[in-house]
Design a protein around this motif. Structure first.
Motif, PDB file in Angstrom:
ATOM      1  N   THR A  26      -1.758  12.056  -2.798  1.00 30.75           N
ATOM      2  CA  THR A  26      -1.570  11.359  -1.521  1.00 30.75           C
ATOM      3  C   THR A  26      -0.431  11.969  -0.708  1.00 30.75           C
ATOM      4  N   GLN A  27       0.291  12.913  -1.296  1.00 29.41           N
ATOM      5  CA  GLN A  27       1.395  13.528  -0.559  1.00 29.41           C
ATOM      6  C   GLN A  27       0.873  14.702   0.260  1.00 29.41           C
ATOM      7  N   ALA A  28       0.059  14.378   1.239  1.00 30.76           N
ATOM      8  CA  ALA A  28      -0.491  15.433   2.086  1.00 30.76           C
ATOM      9  C   ALA A  28       0.644  16.123   2.822  1.00 30.76           C
ATOM     10  N   PRO A  29       0.470  17.403   3.119  1.00 34.37           N
ATOM     11  CA  PRO A  29       1.523  18.079   3.873  1.00 34.37           C
ATOM     12  C   PRO A  29       1.673  17.437   5.245  1.00 34.37           C
ATOM     13  N   GLY A  30       2.858  17.508   5.801  1.00 35.04           N
ATOM     14  CA  GLY A  30       3.101  16.870   7.091  1.00 35.04           C
ATOM     15  C   GLY A  30       3.877  15.595   6.901  1.00 35.04           C
ATOM     16  N   ALA A  31       3.790  14.714   7.892  1.00 38.14           N
ATOM     17  CA  ALA A  31       4.677  13.545   7.910  1.00 38.14           C
ATOM     18  C   ALA A  31       4.005  12.281   7.390  1.00 38.14           C
ATOM     19  N   VAL A  32       3.159  12.410   6.397  1.00 36.03           N
ATOM     20  CA  VAL A  32       2.519  11.213   5.846  1.00 36.03           C
ATOM     21  C   VAL A  32       3.543  10.434   5.031  1.00 36.03           C
ATOM     22  N   THR A  33       3.802   9.202   5.432  1.00 34.11           N
ATOM     23  CA  THR A  33       4.817   8.419   4.725  1.00 34.11           C
ATOM     24  C   THR A  33       4.224   7.176   4.073  1.00 34.11           C
ATOM     25  N   GLU A  34       2.942   6.942   4.281  1.00 34.89           N
ATOM     26  CA  GLU A  34       2.311   5.759   3.695  1.00 34.89           C
ATOM     27  C   GLU A  34       1.260   6.152   2.678  1.00 34.89           C
ATOM     28  N   CYS A  35       1.152   5.304   1.640  1.00 34.66           N
ATOM     29  CA  CYS A  35       0.135   5.546   0.619  1.00 34.66           C
ATOM     30  C   CYS A  35      -1.255   5.215   1.185  1.00 34.66           C
ATOM     31  N   TRP A  36      -2.265   5.630   0.461  1.00 31.75           N
ATOM     32  CA  TRP A  36      -3.640   5.380   0.915  1.00 31.75           C
ATOM     33  C   TRP A  36      -3.887   3.891   1.107  1.00 31.75           C
ATOM     34  N   SER A  37      -3.380   3.131   0.157  1.00 31.06           N
ATOM     35  CA  SER A  37      -3.602   1.697   0.185  1.00 31.06           C
ATOM     36  C   SER A  37      -3.096   1.095   1.504  1.00 31.06           C
ATOM     37  N   CYS A  38      -1.889   1.481   1.931  1.00 34.55           N
ATOM     38  CA  CYS A  38      -1.317   0.942   3.168  1.00 34.55           C
ATOM     39  C   CYS A  38      -2.026   1.498   4.397  1.00 34.55           C
ATOM     40  N   ARG A  39      -2.437   2.764   4.302  1.00 31.25           N
ATOM     41  CA  ARG A  39      -3.151   3.326   5.457  1.00 31.25           C
ATOM     42  C   ARG A  39      -4.485   2.610   5.652  1.00 31.25           C
ATOM     43  N   LEU A  40      -5.106   2.202   4.545  1.00 27.34           N
ATOM     44  CA  LEU A  40      -6.365   1.456   4.641  1.00 27.34           C
ATOM     45  C   LEU A  40      -6.120   0.032   5.141  1.00 27.34           C
ATOM     46  N   ALA A  41      -4.965  -0.520   4.796  1.00 25.96           N
ATOM     47  CA  ALA A  41      -4.704  -1.939   5.087  1.00 25.96           C
ATOM     48  C   ALA A  41      -4.300  -2.181   6.532  1.00 25.96           C
ATOM     49  N   GLY A  42      -3.938  -1.115   7.268  1.00 26.63           N
ATOM     50  CA  GLY A  42      -3.475  -1.316   8.642  1.00 26.63           C
ATOM     51  C   GLY A  42      -2.022  -1.750   8.661  1.00 26.63           C
ATOM     52  N   LYS A  43      -1.633  -2.436   9.712  1.00 23.64           N
ATOM     53  CA  LYS A  43      -0.208  -2.695   9.939  1.00 23.64           C
ATOM     54  C   LYS A  43       0.229  -4.085   9.478  1.00 23.64           C
ATOM     55  N   ASP A  44      -0.600  -4.767   8.725  1.00 27.10           N
ATOM     56  CA  ASP A  44      -0.308  -6.175   8.446  1.00 27.10           C
ATOM     57  C   ASP A  44       0.704  -6.409   7.331  1.00 27.10           C
ATOM     58  N   LEU A  45       0.817  -5.460   6.411  1.00 30.11           N
ATOM     59  CA  LEU A  45       1.711  -5.681   5.269  1.00 30.11           C
ATOM     60  C   LEU A  45       3.165  -5.542   5.710  1.00 30.11           C
ATOM     61  N   PRO A  46       4.006  -6.564   5.438  1.00 27.41           N
ATOM     62  CA  PRO A  46       5.423  -6.389   5.763  1.00 27.41           C
ATOM     63  C   PRO A  46       6.010  -5.264   4.912  1.00 27.41           C
ATOM     64  N   ARG A  47       7.084  -4.662   5.404  1.00 27.29           N
ATOM     65  CA  ARG A  47       7.754  -3.622   4.619  1.00 27.29           C
ATOM     66  C   ARG A  47       8.235  -4.270   3.323  1.00 27.29           C
ATOM     67  N   THR A  48       7.823  -3.719   2.197  1.00 28.10           N
ATOM     68  CA  THR A  48       8.027  -4.376   0.904  1.00 28.10           C
ATOM     69  C   THR A  48       8.615  -3.400  -0.100  1.00 28.10           C
ATOM     70  N   ARG A  49       9.526  -3.910  -0.913  1.00 30.12           N
ATOM     71  CA  ARG A  49       9.997  -3.132  -2.055  1.00 30.12           C
ATOM     72  C   ARG A  49       9.933  -4.017  -3.297  1.00 30.12           C
ATOM     73  N   THR A  50       9.639  -3.406  -4.416  1.00 27.95           N
ATOM     74  CA  THR A  50       9.605  -4.145  -5.680  1.00 27.95           C
ATOM     75  C   THR A  50      10.595  -3.503  -6.646  1.00 27.95           C
ATOM     76  N   ALA A  51      11.061  -4.314  -7.606  1.00 26.00           N
ATOM     77  CA  ALA A  51      12.064  -3.804  -8.536  1.00 26.00           C
ATOM     78  C   ALA A  51      11.449  -2.852  -9.561  1.00 26.00           C
TER      79      ALA A  51
END
Ligand SMILES: [Zn+2]
Ligand SMILES: [Zn+2]
Length: 250
Positions: A63-88
């Protein structure tokens, strides 16, 4: 003060008295002293390596395509609805056992050491702005069965440790089936409209707290409820993400 709030307060006081009179035992190894001993806490590995800018999950090399891809496939599929999230951590080993004890073995005392693991993910998404900490609430029927709301306990301990405010601003208005074993679309349908904002959050920066993140469908809905009552921004911190929710391609 609601009856539920009274009961939570009673439990907190009762467990403080119990703590003072009876030493706790580690929910994982049984050692006397702390609800989770330091040695067991140290075995929780943080999520390392390149992570998704939105969900904080680890990237696969693919998923680390060259260029400025900063989101995983899952988030790119989900659109903009997921709040910025971090887990421990990912949901395995010590943290899996400790969360199981918190949710299913009547060990509310485990919430305090587990909340210490939320500090790093919480600071990572709040960018130095003091948030109001909002637990992703249980449905009242599940709360009755368990006797306490683990997310509310986690939110309270985290807020105290960081000097932040906490608010019960989201209610679960619809009982949802367990998300376990459901696919992405089924999870979203399962939790759609499940939450309602119950307190005005105008202009506030909300930090949602939940124990486990699966696909993030629950966080999407809880965040929607917060925005509906005026939240300026919504981010989220969770203890652990399911191993299947790491942002990797299925
Ligand atoms: Zn231990
Ligand atoms: Zn992601």
């Amino acid at each position: 003060m609601t009856g539920r709030r009274w009961r939570d307060t009673f439990r907190t006081v009762a467990s403080a008295i119990l703590d003072a009179t009876m030493p706790a035992s580690c929910a994982r190894c049984g050692r006397t002293g702390e609800p989770i001993c330091d040695e067991c806490l140290r075995t929780v590995p943080p999520i390392a390596g390149p992570t998704c800018a939105t969900c904080g999950g680890p990237f696969d090399a693919v998923t680390q395509a060259p260029g400025a891809v900063t989101e995983c496939w899952s988030c790119r599929l989900a659109g903009k609805d997921l709040p910025r999230t971090r887990t421990a951590a990912t949901l395995e080993g010590t943290i899996r056992e400790a969360i199981h004890a918190l949710k299913y073995r009547d060990r509310p005392d485990v919430a305090r050491p587990l909340a210490s693991l939320l500090i790093t993910p919480a600071l990572a998404v709040t960018n130095g702005v003091a948030p109001v900490v909002v637990p992703v609430a249980l449905h009242p029927r599940r709360l009755d069965a368990r006797g306490y709301d683990q997310s509310r306990l986690l939110a309270g301990h985290l807020a105290r440790a960081c000097g932040w405010a906490t608010m019960d601003a989201v209610a679960r208005i619809r009982e949802t089936d367990s998300q376990v074993g459901l696919g992405r679309a089924a999870r979203r349908a399962n939790v759609a409209g499940a939450f309602r904002g119950t307190a005005p959050l105008h202009g506030l920066h909300v930090l949602l707290i939940d124990d486990v993140m699966t696909t993030g469908a629950t966080l999407v809905e809880a965040a929607r409820a917060c925005r509906a009552v005026g939240a300026a921004t919504v981010s989220a911190a969770c203890l652990a993400r399911e191993v299947s929710a790491t942002g990797r391609l299925p």
